[in-house]
Design a protein around this motif. Structure first.
Motif, PDB file in Angstrom:
ATOM      1  N   PRO A 165       0.750  -1.232   0.034  1.00 45.69           N
ATOM      2  CA  PRO A 165      -0.012  -0.141  -0.087  1.00 45.69           C
ATOM      3  C   PRO A 165       0.813   1.246  -0.026  1.00 45.69           C
ATOM      4  O   PRO A 165       0.387   2.305  -0.400  1.00 45.69           O
ATOM      5  N   GLY A 166       2.071   1.373   0.459  1.00 43.90           N
ATOM      6  CA  GLY A 166       2.926   2.618   0.487  1.00 43.90           C
ATOM      7  C   GLY A 166       3.892   2.612  -0.739  1.00 43.90           C
ATOM      8  O   GLY A 166       4.473   3.832  -0.812  1.00 43.90           O
ATOM      9  N   PHE A 167       3.499   1.776  -1.519  1.00 41.93           N
ATOM     10  CA  PHE A 167       4.718   1.831  -2.808  1.00 41.93           C
ATOM     11  C   PHE A 167       4.122   3.268  -3.578  1.00 41.93           C
ATOM     12  O   PHE A 167       3.119   3.360  -4.022  1.00 41.93           O
ATOM     13  N   GLY A 168       5.196   4.124  -3.543  1.00 40.24           N
ATOM     14  CA  GLY A 168       5.058   5.312  -4.369  1.00 40.24           C
ATOM     15  C   GLY A 168       4.612   6.557  -3.300  1.00 40.24           C
ATOM     16  O   GLY A 168       4.412   7.667  -4.060  1.00 40.24           O
ATOM     17  N   ARG A 169       4.166   6.197  -2.124  1.00 41.93           N
ATOM     18  CA  ARG A 169       3.601   7.226  -1.364  1.00 41.93           C
ATOM     19  C   ARG A 169       4.904   8.374  -1.145  1.00 41.93           C
ATOM     20  O   ARG A 169       6.190   8.091  -1.128  1.00 41.93           O
ATOM     21  N   SER A 170       4.261   9.529  -0.831  1.00 38.78           N
ATOM     22  CA  SER A 170       5.471  10.784  -1.222  1.00 38.78           C
ATOM     23  C   SER A 170       6.196  10.717  -0.010  1.00 38.78           C
ATOM     24  O   SER A 170       5.889  10.420   1.207  1.00 38.78           O
ATOM     25  N   VAL A 171       7.611  10.793  -0.197  1.00 32.74           N
ATOM     26  CA  VAL A 171       8.717  11.100   0.772  1.00 32.74           C
ATOM     27  C   VAL A 171       9.058  12.618   0.984  1.00 32.74           C
ATOM     28  O   VAL A 171       9.172  13.101  -0.218  1.00 32.74           O
ATOM     29  N   LEU A 172       8.970  13.218   2.017  1.00 27.43           N
ATOM     30  CA  LEU A 172       9.050  14.593   1.938  1.00 27.43           C
ATOM     31  C   LEU A 172      10.550  14.951   2.776  1.00 27.43           C
ATOM     32  O   LEU A 172      10.858  14.157   3.593  1.00 27.43           O
ATOM     33  N   LEU A 210      25.735   2.367  -2.645  1.00 25.12           N
ATOM     34  CA  LEU A 210      24.686   2.332  -3.679  1.00 25.12           C
ATOM     35  C   LEU A 210      23.824   1.119  -3.563  1.00 25.12           C
ATOM     36  O   LEU A 210      22.685   1.369  -3.726  1.00 25.12           O
ATOM     37  N   ALA A 211      24.741   0.098  -3.498  1.00 19.87           N
ATOM     38  CA  ALA A 211      24.023  -1.140  -3.509  1.00 19.87           C
ATOM     39  C   ALA A 211      23.041  -1.387  -2.144  1.00 19.87           C
ATOM     40  O   ALA A 211      21.972  -2.137  -2.337  1.00 19.87           O
ATOM     41  N   LEU A 212      23.335  -0.685  -1.207  1.00 27.89           N
ATOM     42  CA  LEU A 212      22.628  -0.664  -0.047  1.00 27.89           C
ATOM     43  C   LEU A 212      21.471   0.150  -0.026  1.00 27.89           C
ATOM     44  O   LEU A 212      20.341   0.024   0.345  1.00 27.89           O
ATOM     45  N   ALA A 213      21.748   1.422  -0.448  1.00 26.64           N
ATOM     46  CA  ALA A 213      20.900   2.667  -0.286  1.00 26.64           C
ATOM     47  C   ALA A 213      19.829   2.740  -1.532  1.00 26.64           C
ATOM     48  O   ALA A 213      18.757   3.292  -1.631  1.00 26.64           O
ATOM     49  N   GLY A 214      20.319   2.102  -2.450  1.00 30.00           N
ATOM     50  CA  GLY A 214      19.409   2.188  -3.714  1.00 30.00           C
ATOM     51  C   GLY A 214      19.287   3.704  -4.234  1.00 30.00           C
ATOM     52  O   GLY A 214      20.133   4.646  -3.868  1.00 30.00           O
ATOM     53  N   ASN A 215      18.135   3.920  -4.835  1.00 29.91           N
ATOM     54  CA  ASN A 215      17.593   5.523  -5.070  1.00 29.91           C
ATOM     55  C   ASN A 215      17.580   6.331  -3.630  1.00 29.91           C
ATOM     56  O   ASN A 215      17.092   6.132  -2.729  1.00 29.91           O
ATOM     57  N   HIS A 216      18.288   7.470  -3.940  1.00 29.28           N
ATOM     58  CA  HIS A 216      18.573   8.314  -2.440  1.00 29.28           C
ATOM     59  C   HIS A 216      18.484   9.810  -2.880  1.00 29.28           C
ATOM     60  O   HIS A 216      18.726  10.097  -3.998  1.00 29.28           O
ATOM     61  N   CYS A 272      16.607   6.966   1.845  1.00 27.39           N
ATOM     62  CA  CYS A 272      17.145   5.914   0.851  1.00 27.39           C
ATOM     63  C   CYS A 272      15.878   4.717   0.510  1.00 27.39           C
ATOM     64  O   CYS A 272      14.972   4.860   1.197  1.00 27.39           O
ATOM     65  N   HIS A 273      16.245   3.989  -0.807  1.00 20.79           N
ATOM     66  CA  HIS A 273      15.182   3.209  -0.966  1.00 20.79           C
ATOM     67  C   HIS A 273      14.152   3.897  -1.889  1.00 20.79           C
ATOM     68  O   HIS A 273      13.068   3.116  -1.905  1.00 20.79           O
ATOM     69  N   LEU A 274      14.518   4.907  -2.502  1.00 14.88           N
ATOM     70  CA  LEU A 274      13.322   5.634  -3.296  1.00 14.88           C
ATOM     71  C   LEU A 274      12.649   4.955  -4.563  1.00 14.88           C
ATOM     72  O   LEU A 274      13.714   4.237  -5.015  1.00 14.88           O
ATOM     73  N   GLN A 275      11.768   5.285  -4.903  1.00 10.71           N
ATOM     74  CA  GLN A 275      11.101   4.704  -6.084  1.00 10.71           C
ATOM     75  C   GLN A 275      11.829   4.978  -7.283  1.00 10.71           C
ATOM     76  O   GLN A 275      12.397   6.306  -7.425  1.00 10.71           O
ATOM     77  N   HIS A 276      11.820   4.295  -8.218  1.00  7.49           N
ATOM     78  CA  HIS A 276      12.555   4.233  -9.505  1.00  7.49           C
ATOM     79  C   HIS A 276      12.109   5.755 -10.117  1.00  7.49           C
ATOM     80  O   HIS A 276      10.858   5.912 -10.436  1.00  7.49           O
ATOM     81  N   HIS A 277      12.627   6.458 -10.642  1.00  5.36           N
ATOM     82  CA  HIS A 277      12.562   7.751 -11.498  1.00  5.36           C
ATOM     83  C   HIS A 277      11.509   8.636 -10.644  1.00  5.36           C
ATOM     84  O   HIS A 277      10.506   9.160 -11.349  1.00  5.36           O
ATOM     85  N   SER A 278      11.479   8.722  -9.424  1.00  4.01           N
ATOM     86  CA  SER A 278      10.464   9.468  -8.711  1.00  4.01           C
ATOM     87  C   SER A 278      11.139  10.607  -8.045  1.00  4.01           C
ATOM     88  O   SER A 278      10.240  11.474  -7.707  1.00  4.01           O
ATOM     89  N   VAL A 279      12.266  10.993  -8.055  1.00  5.54           N
ATOM     90  CA  VAL A 279      13.053  11.770  -7.487  1.00  5.54           C
ATOM     91  C   VAL A 279      12.341  13.327  -8.302  1.00  5.54           C
ATOM     92  O   VAL A 279      12.466  13.444  -9.422  1.00  5.54           O
ATOM     93  N   ARG A 280      12.177  14.269  -7.391  1.00 11.20           N
ATOM     94  CA  ARG A 280      11.318  15.549  -7.915  1.00 11.20           C
ATOM     95  C   ARG A 280      12.364  16.790  -7.495  1.00 11.20           C
ATOM     96  O   ARG A 280      11.959  18.115  -7.569  1.00 11.20           O
ATOM     97  N   LEU A 327      10.049  15.237  -2.178  1.00 13.26           N
ATOM     98  CA  LEU A 327      11.346  14.784  -2.594  1.00 13.26           C
ATOM     99  C   LEU A 327      11.237  13.711  -3.691  1.00 13.26           C
ATOM    100  O   LEU A 327      11.734  13.710  -4.820  1.00 13.26           O
ATOM    101  N   ALA A 328      10.299  12.622  -3.325  1.00 15.31           N
ATOM    102  CA  ALA A 328      10.118  11.552  -4.069  1.00 15.31           C
ATOM    103  C   ALA A 328       9.342  10.607  -3.729  1.00 15.31           C
ATOM    104  O   ALA A 328       8.217  11.007  -2.827  1.00 15.31           O
ATOM    105  N   GLY A 329       9.293   9.345  -4.383  1.00 16.99           N
ATOM    106  CA  GLY A 329       8.040   8.403  -3.683  1.00 16.99           C
ATOM    107  C   GLY A 329       8.939   7.171  -2.969  1.00 16.99           C
ATOM    108  O   GLY A 329      10.262   6.967  -3.318  1.00 16.99           O
TER     109      GLY A 329
END
Length: 217
Positions: A80-87, A128-134, A148-156, A169-171
């Motif tokens: 349910p939280g996939f893509g939820r806004s990260v501020l 990077l292997a641990l943090a993923g998108n960040h 960290c662990h942000l959704q692919h191509h979601s950084v704003r 910031l991202a999803g």
């Protein structure tokens, strides 16, 4: 806020960094330094005081647990939280970001055990292997907050951009060393995780313990 005697440039590094919750809605606290230090069982990459937040639904749950989910990996989008806004949890300047890692499957039950057995390999591969998108935010006093662990191509946001606490910031995603969509947050003394020191953090009302559901507005 307390201050240490260590300096980064012209600004002192805070002993404890006061942050806003980096989300709205209901999130479950996991791997909190209020329960143990180091919170994730390691001091690697200045993660001593890191904390995790898992987005949950109104009943406080993630994706329903089924027999299939105990045996097979699951799509991250099922949660349910996939893509939820990260501020942004603090005012500052974006000093680093990464946005190109694809979200991988989520792992519970037997798949989570198999995934855990490969964690050492990811740790050896680097930050990077641990943090993923960040996204990393440098505050006015030189400390840095990593999300960290942000959704692919979601950084704003972009590198060099000034952001305010509460800004999108991202999803929330499932990249890097992650078994299901969640947000990993840590504060450090500088942008280089190899040489930085870990900084303790707190939030409005104090540092939440494992199992605490935060209902942020």
């Amino acid at each position: 806020m307390g201050w240490s005697r260590t300096w980064l440039g012209a600004a002192p590094v805070p002993i404890t960094l006061n942050l806003a919750y980096p989300f709205n809605g209901r999130w479950l606290t996991q791997n909190s330094p209020a329960n143990r230090v180091p919170s994730h069982g390691t001091t690697l990459y200045a993660s001593t005081f890191a904390i995790d937040f898992v987005p949950v639904d109104d009943s406080g749950r993630t994706a329903p647990l089924t027999l299939a989910s105990l045996v097979y990996p699951e799509p991250a989008a099922r949660f349910p939280g996939f893509g939820r806004s990260v501020l942004a949890p603090v005012d500052g300047i974006i000093v680093a970001l990464h946005d190109s890692e694809p979200d991988h499957a989520a792992f519970r039950g037997l798949p989570s055990i198999r995934y855990a057995l490969t964690q050492a390999r990811r740790a050896a591969a680097g930050w990077l292997a641990l943090a993923g998108n960040h996204v990393m935010i440098r505050t006015h006093n030189g400390s840095v907050v990593a999300l960290c662990h942000l959704q692919h191509h979601s950084v704003r946001v972009r590198t060099g951009q000034r952001v305010d606490a509460g800004q999108l910031l991202a999803g929330c995603g499932n990249t890097g060393n992650s078994t299901e969509p969640h947000l990993h947050l840590q504060a450090i003394s500088g942008v280089d995780v190899m040489s930085a020191s870990a900084l303790s953090i707190t939030f409005p009302g104090g540092l939440p313990r494992n199992g605490t559901i935060i209902d942020a507005q």
